[in-house]
Design an enzyme around this catalytic site. Structure first.
Site, short mmCIF file in Angstrom:
data_model
loop_
_atom_site.label_atom_id
_atom_site.label_comp_id
_atom_site.label_asym_id
_atom_site.label_seq_id
_atom_site.Cartn_x
_atom_site.Cartn_y
_atom_site.Cartn_z
N HIS A 10 5.07 -45.24 -25.42
CA HIS A 10 4.08 -45.47 -26.49
C HIS A 10 4.70 -45.71 -27.87
CE1 HIS A 10 1.45 -44.49 -23.32
NE2 HIS A 10 1.78 -43.21 -23.30
N CYS A 42 -2.74 -39.35 -20.26
CA CYS A 42 -4.06 -38.74 -20.42
C CYS A 42 -4.96 -39.05 -19.23
CB CYS A 42 -4.71 -39.23 -21.70
SG CYS A 42 -4.86 -41.02 -21.75
C1 LIG Z 1 -0.29 -35.51 -18.45
C2 LIG Z 1 -0.23 -35.86 -19.92
C3 LIG Z 1 -1.41 -36.05 -20.61
C4 LIG Z 1 -1.37 -36.38 -21.98
N1 LIG Z 1 -2.55 -36.59 -22.63
C5 LIG Z 1 -2.53 -36.94 -23.94
C6 LIG Z 1 -3.75 -37.20 -24.64
O1 LIG Z 1 -4.86 -37.13 -24.08
N2 LIG Z 1 -3.68 -37.54 -25.95
C7 LIG Z 1 -2.49 -37.64 -26.61
O2 LIG Z 1 -2.48 -37.99 -27.81
N3 LIG Z 1 -1.31 -37.38 -25.96
C8 LIG Z 1 -1.32 -37.03 -24.67
N4 LIG Z 1 -0.15 -36.77 -24.01
C9 LIG Z 1 1.13 -36.80 -24.76
C10 LIG Z 1 1.68 -38.22 -24.84
O3 LIG Z 1 1.77 -38.78 -23.56
C11 LIG Z 1 3.06 -38.21 -25.50
O4 LIG Z 1 2.92 -37.66 -26.78
C12 LIG Z 1 3.60 -39.63 -25.57
O5 LIG Z 1 3.92 -40.08 -24.28
C13 LIG Z 1 4.83 -39.74 -26.45
O6 LIG Z 1 5.27 -41.05 -26.43
P1 LIG Z 1 6.79 -41.42 -26.71
O7 LIG Z 1 6.90 -42.89 -26.53
O8 LIG Z 1 7.23 -40.81 -27.98
O9 LIG Z 1 7.62 -40.65 -25.59
P2 LIG Z 1 7.63 -40.70 -24.00
O10 LIG Z 1 6.28 -41.03 -23.48
O11 LIG Z 1 8.27 -39.44 -23.56
O12 LIG Z 1 8.59 -41.94 -23.67
C14 LIG Z 1 9.96 -41.91 -23.90
C15 LIG Z 1 10.62 -43.05 -23.16
O13 LIG Z 1 12.01 -43.03 -23.41
C16 LIG Z 1 12.72 -43.34 -22.22
N5 LIG Z 1 14.08 -42.78 -22.35
C17 LIG Z 1 14.41 -41.50 -22.67
N6 LIG Z 1 15.75 -41.37 -22.73
C18 LIG Z 1 16.27 -42.57 -22.43
C19 LIG Z 1 17.61 -43.06 -22.31
N7 LIG Z 1 18.67 -42.29 -22.55
N8 LIG Z 1 17.78 -44.36 -21.95
C20 LIG Z 1 16.72 -45.17 -21.72
N9 LIG Z 1 15.45 -44.75 -21.82
C21 LIG Z 1 15.23 -43.48 -22.18
C22 LIG Z 1 11.88 -42.70 -21.12
O14 LIG Z 1 12.11 -43.31 -19.87
C23 LIG Z 1 10.45 -42.95 -21.63
O15 LIG Z 1 9.91 -44.16 -21.12
C24 LIG Z 1 -0.13 -36.48 -22.65
C25 LIG Z 1 1.05 -36.28 -21.94
C26 LIG Z 1 1.00 -35.99 -20.59
C27 LIG Z 1 2.29 -35.81 -19.85
#
Ligand SMILES: Cc1cc2nc3c(=O)[nH]c(=O)nc-3n(C[C@H](O)[C@H](O)[C@H](O)COP(=O)(O)OP(=O)(O)OC[C@H]3O[C@@H](n4cnc5c(N)ncnc54)[C@H](O)[C@@H]3O)c2cc1C
Ligand SMILES: NC(=O)C1=CN([C@@H]2O[C@H](COP(=O)(O)OP(=O)(O)OC[C@H]3O[C@@H](n4cnc5c(N)ncnc54)[C@H](O)[C@@H]3O)[C@@H](O)[C@H]2O)C=CC1
Length: 442
Positions: A10, A42
């Protein structure tokens, strides 16, 4: 200018789209170790609980959408190391091949990892997290097995409560464990959480609060959860005791918060001027606390991705801070909150007061009606609003956004007393619960 984005979920997606849509001169390289991108976690509980038909619409974009905009995107590619001095990232593909990418600007969007309890028996089969799409598939597969009858959910936070509902909807015996005395204790005061717990219990979920898991038992597959109070037969364990920032790549080079999140400024810039951090791997500014903090939410991931990209692209855009607004809907009972609960404020050494009100949503003569409860939390001295919680079987969700804005803008509880809130019997009461709560504030 070449920007490399590590993490294409995201936060990384929001940053990439902002750069690609607004700054045509930008070269964008996206790297992610996963097979899929843009999965909306979610929706996992909705799908596992069969409230939606399939997981297919839980992905909102794909690799080709970025390629069409001119980005280079490599999935199933792990970044193993970053040389922050030479500005090079070292990558490995799933086939084992290694390559390097240089950058002008780097965006760390590596997200979070579920906290892994280090308990005896943790390596038994049938113990899962619920973070990735793959975790959802794994849990769904097991829940579909008629031999899986007893499900233990460890952690009654957002993920735990939602998946407990889903497992119950699929006919399982569900036990929900938390060290705290109620569910959702980080988000809601007991006055609210206890209603959610009555709701969970009324739907047949066995609640085990103030109880800590100490071991998992079994031979190959998990057969029981042991806690400080007992031992419970189980066929499936779902661990959901919170997230930690995934800081593996930068923790030795960048300044980090007390939980390891990369510290960022108003432009999402880390302590290295060419490195930005967004989403769950970064800190965020809390307007309620008036301090930096850590709040892992998709909403924050998207906003921080947009901010970093504009600043890299050349448009100065300051973060305005967040309230950590959130909501949950379980067996038709809806709770929303923003800012700090009384308990959270006190934990942060803030002196706060609160005002509660409970009433029907609409005038008593309206046939369709339900109770609504509200708590507004405000600072004792300044009287600025620092939190609000609302709950009902009605959809009261939009009301919380006003409180989010009030916290952001430093509005006092007194300003709310005579605020112009319209009245129409279809929607609310002339003496509506927001006005009444504010008027009864000491
Ligand atoms: C079951 C569940 C339900 C949720 N429901 C909600 C909700 O209703 N509302 C809400 O606001 N939030 C919700 N969340 C929280 C939300 O999903 C997270 O806050 C969000 O995914 C964060 O996004 P991000 O891109 O920062 O990190 P992440 O989603 O953790 O993505 C990080 C990415 O980095 C990649 N990565 C990591 N390290 C490396 C590396 N060394 N090399 C290459 N790639 C790498 C991973 O593969 C991943 O694709 C929920 C989470 C879960 C698990
Ligand atoms: N509706 C929403 O907005 C959703 C948001 N999310 C976000 O995803 C992130 C992760 O969610 P969760 O894992 O549910 O974390 P969480 O922080 O919401 O809840 C974790 C729970 O685990 C408990 N806990 C901690 N250690 C424990 C232990 N050893 N044994 C038993 N219980 C223990 C805590 O008391 C807490 O209630 C959070 O930031 C959450 O806000 C997740 C799902 C839905």
């Amino acid at each position: 200018m070449k920007t490399v984005i590590i993490g294409a979920n995201h936060a990384g997606i929001a940053a990439a789209n902002t750069l690609l849509d607004n700054y045509p001169d930008q070269k964008v390289v996206m790297l992610d170790q996963n097979t899929n991108l843009s999965y909306l976690g979610c929706g996992t509980a909705l799908w596992v609980g069969r409230q939606i038909d399939s997981y297919e619409n839980l992905f909102y974009t794909d690799k080709s959408a970025f390629e069409a905009k001119g980005a280079v995107i490599r999935m199933e590619t792990t970044v193993e190391k970053v040389d922050f001095e030479k500005k090079i990232v070292f990558c490995r593909t799933k086939d084992g091949a290694s390559f390097e990418e240089n950058y002008d600007k780097l965006i760390l969007a590596t997200g979070s990892l579920p906290i892994a309890p280090t308990l005896p028996g943790s390596d038994l089969k049938g113990i899962s997290f619920l973070k990735l799409f793959q975790d959802g598939q794994n849990v769904d597969r097991q829940i579909s097995d008629p031999n899986v009858k007893d499900v233990a959910v460890i952690g009654a936070g957002y993920i735990g409560v939602e998946i407990a509902e889903a497992a119950k909807r699929r006919g399982k015996n569900v036990r929900l464990f938390d060290v705290a005395p109620t569910s959702l204790a980080s988000y809601y005061d007991p006055w609210f959480a206890e209603d959610m717990d009555k709701n969970l219990a009324a739907h047949g979920i066995e609640l085990h609060y103030g109880e800590r898991a100490t071991a998992y038992k079994g031979t190959e597959h998990v057969e029981a959860v042991v806690t400080d109070k007992g031992e419970y037969k189980t066929d499936l364990v779902i661990n959901a005791i919170g997230f930690l920032p995934n800081n593996a790549l930068g923790k030795d080079h960048l300044e980090c918060f007390r939980n390891g999140a990369y510290k960022v400024d108003k432009h999402q810039k880390t302590s290295d001027p060419d490195v930005y951090a967004v989403g769950d791997c970064a800190t965020i500014y809390s307007n309620a606390l008036r301090a930096e903090t850590y709040i892992a939410l998709a909403t924050n991931a998207v906003r921080t991705g947009i901010i970093a990209a504009h600043n890299i692209g050349g448009t100065t855009l300051d973060a305005i801070g967040v309230q950590g607004s959130n909501g949950i809907s379980i067996f038709g009972y809806n709770m929303v909150s923003t800012g700090l609960s009384v308990a959270a404020a006190q934990k942060n050494n803030m002196s706060v007061e609160y005002t509660d009100y409970e009433d029907l949503q609409r005038p008593g003569f309206m046939k369709e009606n339900a109770k609504v409860k509200i708590r507004i939390v405000y600072e004792s001295d300044s009287r600025r609003i620092v939190g609000a919680q609302m709950a009902s079987t009605e959809d009261i969700s939009m009301g919380i956004h006003m409180f989010s804005l009030a916290i952001e803008e430093g509005v006092t509880i007194d300003k709310l007393k005579l605020l112009d809130i319209f009245f129409l019997p279809h929607f609310n009461q002339p003496y509506n619960y927001i006005t009444m709560a504010a008027l009864s504030a000491k």
